[in-house]
Design a protein around this motif. Structure first.
Motif, mmCIF file in Angstrom:
data_model
loop_
_atom_site.group_PDB
_atom_site.id
_atom_site.type_symbol
_atom_site.label_atom_id
_atom_site.label_comp_id
_atom_site.label_asym_id
_atom_site.label_seq_id
_atom_site.Cartn_x
_atom_site.Cartn_y
_atom_site.Cartn_z
ATOM 1 N N ALA A 190 40.263 80.014 57.781
ATOM 2 C CA ALA A 190 41.665 80.394 57.900
ATOM 3 C C ALA A 190 42.260 79.718 59.124
ATOM 4 O O ALA A 190 41.570 79.001 59.861
ATOM 5 C CB ALA A 190 41.783 81.917 58.016
ATOM 6 N N ASP A 191 43.548 79.948 59.358
ATOM 7 C CA ASP A 191 44.184 79.412 60.555
ATOM 8 C C ASP A 191 43.615 80.111 61.784
ATOM 9 O O ASP A 191 43.792 81.317 61.975
ATOM 10 C CB ASP A 191 45.696 79.631 60.501
ATOM 11 N N GLY A 192 42.886 79.369 62.606
ATOM 12 C CA GLY A 192 42.393 79.919 63.861
ATOM 13 C C GLY A 192 41.015 80.521 63.824
ATOM 14 O O GLY A 192 40.456 80.820 64.879
ATOM 15 N N TRP A 193 40.427 80.691 62.643
ATOM 16 C CA TRP A 193 39.072 81.249 62.594
ATOM 17 C C TRP A 193 38.380 80.851 61.286
ATOM 18 O O TRP A 193 39.025 80.447 60.318
ATOM 19 C CB TRP A 193 39.081 82.771 62.733
ATOM 20 N N SER A 194 37.056 80.980 61.280
ATOM 21 C CA SER A 194 36.284 80.688 60.080
ATOM 22 C C SER A 194 34.995 81.502 60.100
ATOM 23 O O SER A 194 34.540 81.954 61.158
ATOM 24 C CB SER A 194 35.954 79.190 59.984
ATOM 25 N N ALA A 195 34.414 81.695 58.934
ATOM 26 C CA ALA A 195 33.145 82.407 58.801
ATOM 27 C C ALA A 195 32.340 81.750 57.691
ATOM 28 O O ALA A 195 32.901 81.228 56.723
ATOM 29 C CB ALA A 195 33.373 83.884 58.502
ATOM 30 N N ALA A 196 31.003 81.770 57.832
ATOM 31 C CA ALA A 196 30.143 81.153 56.827
ATOM 32 C C ALA A 196 28.808 81.878 56.797
ATOM 33 O O ALA A 196 28.411 82.540 57.770
ATOM 34 C CB ALA A 196 29.934 79.669 57.127
ATOM 35 N N ILE A 197 28.102 81.744 55.676
ATOM 36 C CA ILE A 197 26.804 82.386 55.500
ATOM 37 C C ILE A 197 25.880 81.464 54.721
ATOM 38 O O ILE A 197 26.317 80.736 53.829
ATOM 39 C CB ILE A 197 26.951 83.752 54.789
ATOM 40 N N PHE A 223 21.542 83.416 57.737
ATOM 41 C CA PHE A 223 22.248 82.821 58.864
ATOM 42 C C PHE A 223 23.736 83.046 58.678
ATOM 43 O O PHE A 223 24.320 82.631 57.672
ATOM 44 C CB PHE A 223 21.938 81.316 58.925
ATOM 45 N N LEU A 224 24.364 83.729 59.640
ATOM 46 C CA LEU A 224 25.797 84.001 59.605
ATOM 47 C C LEU A 224 26.472 83.341 60.794
ATOM 48 O O LEU A 224 25.930 83.345 61.907
ATOM 49 C CB LEU A 224 26.080 85.499 59.623
ATOM 50 N N VAL A 225 27.669 82.802 60.582
ATOM 51 C CA VAL A 225 28.407 82.064 61.608
ATOM 52 C C VAL A 225 29.850 82.541 61.641
ATOM 53 O O VAL A 225 30.478 82.694 60.594
ATOM 54 C CB VAL A 225 28.392 80.545 61.335
ATOM 55 N N GLY A 226 30.367 82.741 62.848
ATOM 56 C CA GLY A 226 31.787 83.006 63.020
ATOM 57 C C GLY A 226 32.345 82.144 64.134
ATOM 58 O O GLY A 226 31.694 81.969 65.169
ATOM 59 N N LYS A 227 33.525 81.578 63.926
ATOM 60 C CA LYS A 227 34.175 80.747 64.943
ATOM 61 C C LYS A 227 35.645 81.131 65.041
ATOM 62 O O LYS A 227 36.271 81.486 64.041
ATOM 63 C CB LYS A 227 34.046 79.256 64.601
ATOM 64 N N GLY A 257 28.130 79.889 51.576
ATOM 65 C CA GLY A 257 29.555 79.999 51.340
ATOM 66 C C GLY A 257 30.310 80.130 52.644
ATOM 67 O O GLY A 257 29.716 80.401 53.698
ATOM 68 N N GLY A 258 31.605 79.916 52.580
ATOM 69 C CA GLY A 258 32.406 79.995 53.794
ATOM 70 C C GLY A 258 33.867 80.237 53.503
ATOM 71 O O GLY A 258 34.348 80.044 52.370
ATOM 72 N N TYR A 259 34.579 80.665 54.536
ATOM 73 C CA TYR A 259 36.025 80.872 54.449
ATOM 74 C C TYR A 259 36.633 80.353 55.743
ATOM 75 O O TYR A 259 36.174 80.684 56.840
ATOM 76 C CB TYR A 259 36.360 82.349 54.272
#
Length: 330
Positions: free
Chosen positions: A232-239, A256-260, A228-230
């Motif tokens: 937004a304006d300027g950032w995102s996160a996923a797992i 596995f977790l991701v943040g940008k 899943g992921g979310y």
């Protein structure tokens, strides 16, 4: 069966009217880095300062459009940028497939990424970078980052995959991975993905028969992923969470977790946290990879990253790599 499937696909493509439009496109990516590697292992092939090709590629895509149906092909070869040996091949095989898409969805056949692999590939910002890889060692610029399973790497041959059109944000997929032998031990897969606004989610399942047709999944084994992921304006996160069967009695679990985040219009930061646990694996532990990507021209990025892993087994090597490099697309 392979011949029947291939003949059917070719016949369908040839039957599509192509008078409306035809497109063809060559493309490529130069991906190379200078790495400082601490392999934590005297027998390692790479340790110290090294130049690494991060899967530079050259590809060709073509599409013809008829009455509501598009026929397409896509071929890609590796084009190693750091070869210093006369024996190094100019190009290496990666994937090739073709198919049809329209209001009915998309169907494709060939050597390609399995539907199970694709969510991990899309999620990982350091895929095909010099980082600690899915096996807990320093990768040579190819494949996924620690915390993804090995099923997220390589391409599967004789793959026949169908993806449905979006239905209220929901798409379904199914795959048949043909076993060339007379045993007819085919691999199968199916899944679903949902996207609505800033939110995405999905599940994928893959299964092999007695012959391992789906790459990096053991024979007579299964794998399941939820993700899943979310955004937004300027950032995102996923797992992504995976359970991969190693035998009839043992399983490994991958998280596995991701943040940008966009620091500016031309600068992006990314970080991944990976965890591996299970019954049989020698690489249980936690890994982290962090980096920044700077766009310096329309199709050119420079980047810097640091990747390391801490393993539960003290006898295992715990490599790390600091990498600076460039990605140029053309």
């Amino acid at each position: 069966m392979k011949k029947i499937v291939l003949c059917a696909a070719v016949s369908a493509i040839c039957a599509v009217p192509v008078t409306a439009m035809a497109e063809a496109d060559f493309y490529g990516q130069l991906r190379i880095s200078l790495d400082s590697v601490d392999a934590d292992n005297a027998a390692a092939a790479k340790d110290g300062l090294t130049v690494t090709d991060n899967t530079s590629v050259f590809g060709f895509k073509a599409m013809s459009e008829g009455d509501g149906v598009k026929a397409f092909i896509h071929l890609q070869a590796g084009a190693k940028a750091d070869g210093n040996d006369a024996a190094d091949a100019a190009f290496t095989k990666r994937f090739y497939f073709g198919g049809l898409k329209g209001d009915f969805g998309q169907v494709a056949y060939g050597l390609m990424s399995s539907a199970y692999k694709m969510p991990g590939f899309k999620m990982d910002p350091f895929y095909n970078h010099s980082s600690v890889n899915v096996s807990g060692s320093v990768v040579n610029g190819a494949g996924g980052t620690y915390g993804l399973s090995p099923v997220n790497n390589l391409f599967t041959d004789n793959a026949l995959q169908y993806t449905s059109p979006a239905m209220g944000g929901l798409t379904l997929n199914i795959g048949l991975y043909v076993d060339d032998s007379e045993a007819d031990e085919h691999g199968t897969g199916f899944g679903a993905a949902y996207k609505s606004g800033n939110i995405s989610a999905g599940v994928q399942y893959a299964s092999n028969g007695d012959n391992a047709t789906i790459k990096n999944l053991n024979a007579d084994s299964t794998a399941i992923r939820v993700h899943g992921g979310y955004k937004a304006d300027g950032w995102s996160a996923a797992i992504s969470a995976e359970q991969v069967e190693k035998s009839s009695t043992t399983d490994d679990t991958y998280l596995f977790l991701v943040g940008k985040a966009n620091i500016s219009d031309s600068l992006e930061a990314a970080v991944t946290l990976g965890s591996v646990s299970g019954d049989t694996t020698a690489i249980e532990g936690t890994g982290i990879t962090a980096g920044v990507f700077k766009t310096v021209a329309k199709k050119t990025q420079v980047f810097g990253s640091l990747s390391t892993v801490s393993l539960d087994d003290d006898t295992q090597a715990e490599p790390s790599v600091f990498s600076v490099g460039v990605i140029h697309k053309f």
